[in-house]
Design a protein around this motif. Structure first.
Motif, mmCIF file in Angstrom:
data_model
loop_
_atom_site.group_PDB
_atom_site.id
_atom_site.type_symbol
_atom_site.label_atom_id
_atom_site.label_comp_id
_atom_site.label_asym_id
_atom_site.label_seq_id
_atom_site.Cartn_x
_atom_site.Cartn_y
_atom_site.Cartn_z
ATOM 1 N N TYR A 42 0.825 -1.215 0.000
ATOM 2 C CA TYR A 42 0.000 0.000 0.000
ATOM 3 C C TYR A 42 0.856 1.261 0.000
ATOM 4 O O TYR A 42 0.513 2.253 -0.667
ATOM 5 C CB TYR A 42 -0.955 -0.018 1.197
ATOM 6 N N MET A 102 -6.409 -1.157 -2.807
ATOM 7 C CA MET A 102 -6.105 0.009 -1.992
ATOM 8 C C MET A 102 -7.305 0.948 -1.968
ATOM 9 O O MET A 102 -7.989 1.133 -2.976
ATOM 10 C CB MET A 102 -4.873 0.740 -2.548
ATOM 11 N N SER A 143 -6.217 2.763 3.381
ATOM 12 C CA SER A 143 -4.895 2.140 3.252
ATOM 13 C C SER A 143 -3.937 2.986 2.419
ATOM 14 O O SER A 143 -2.748 2.687 2.339
ATOM 15 C CB SER A 143 -5.034 0.745 2.623
#
Length: 306
Positions: free
Chosen positions: A86, A265, A269
């Motif tokens: 991430y 994502m 995140s």
């Protein structure tokens, strides 16, 4: 000039090795993209020997920096990519978002007043979004590229992916690594390269197949790229911008293509710190362009004076 071209190649490799901005984008930002394309074209066309020699020397200098950058990047990235997906994806997003206005600024003559070509940007966005959405690896995790899983079908898929990826790497738009990520091959190819670098040659067959695809892609697409950039530059620039915008969606979906798939994502995140770092790196590279151009101008003046 060797140091300058080494640094150029090094940064191209860093871009090519990670999903986000292509090496072509770095070449574009640093101001040597046309020389890069012309040199590749010279080697595969019926050019005179003097031009071929100059092109080979230029590409050799770039190549040394590229190889060093790629090896260091692969050895480093393969160990942290899964664990920090991430943060890295946020970094890549920063690369792209900041690169877009830089390219628009440099290509304003191809964009301003030619807004009917925005359809090509929409096509670029749609192509990346559709490939990402319908990619089977997005739901099944990344593909296993070990020798035990090698088959004719997988070999053909990797070969074609290599052709497409290298085409993207030389275009200033979506990166070849982003396409490998979309196809679910990114972690497998990076891991295979690392295994071979550490003398585990069981992954060498798949890398040879991938390499053949890369060479075929260069031979078949570089003339097309040179042609469309010369004859249809406005449409091509709009398409490139669309591909870059669409690749943001691909990067957000990137975690789903890992060998052990993770959720896409989202804002929770997403790392704004790494996003800012990515953008700052692109701005820094753009500043390097000014330095490189100044040194080249100085070198040319010194040669004329001599």
């Amino acid at each position: 000039m060797f140091i300058i071209n080494f640094i150029r190649g090094f940064f191209m490799a860093l871009a090519d090795s990670v999903p986000g901005v292509s090496g072509g984008t770095i070449a574009f930002i640093l101001g040597f993209y046309d020389d890069f394309i012309d040199s590749l074209n010279s080697l595969i066309s019926r050019d005179n020997m003097e031009n071929k020699k100059n092109s080979l020397v230029f590409l050799f200098k770039l190549g040394i920096g590229w190889v060093v950058g790629m090896v260091l990047s692969v050895l480093f990235l393969s160990s942290i990519f899964d664990a920090q997906i991430y943060e890295i994806s946020s970094l890549f997003t920063g690369f792209i978002v900041v690169s877009i206005p830089l390219i628009i600024s440099q290509e304003k003559d191809s964009i301003v007043g030619k807004y009917k070509n925005i359809i090509f940007a929409i096509i670029g966005i749609a192509v990346v979004a559709l490939i990402t959405y319908f990619n089977p690896a997005s739901s099944n995790g990344g593909l296993n590229l070990s020798l035990d899983n090698l088959s004719v079908g997988l070999g053909i898929f990797v070969f074609v992916a290599g052709m497409i990826a290298i085409s993207a790497m030389v275009l200033p738009g979506i990166s070849g690594s982003t396409l490998l990520l979309i196809f679910g091959l990114y972690t497998g190819i990076i891991g295979a390269i690392k295994e071979v670098l550490t003398f585990n040659f069981s992954y060498l067959p798949i890398l040879i197949i991938f390499g053949l695809g890369v060479l075929t892609g260069i031979a078949t697409t570089i003339k097309v790229i040179k042609f469309v950039l010369k004859k249809y530059r406005s449409q091509t620039v709009y398409l490139i911008l669309g591909l870059m915008i669409g690749s943001i969606y691909a990067i957000f979906m990137g975690p789903t293509t890992l060998e052990v798939a993770k959720p896409a994502m989202n804002l929770s995140s997403f790392s704004f710190i790494f996003f800012i770092i990515g953008g700052a790196l692109i701005v820094g590279l753009e500043r390097l362009k000014v330095v490189f151009e100044g040194k080249e101008t100085k070198n040319k003046s010194n040669k004329k004076g001599a």
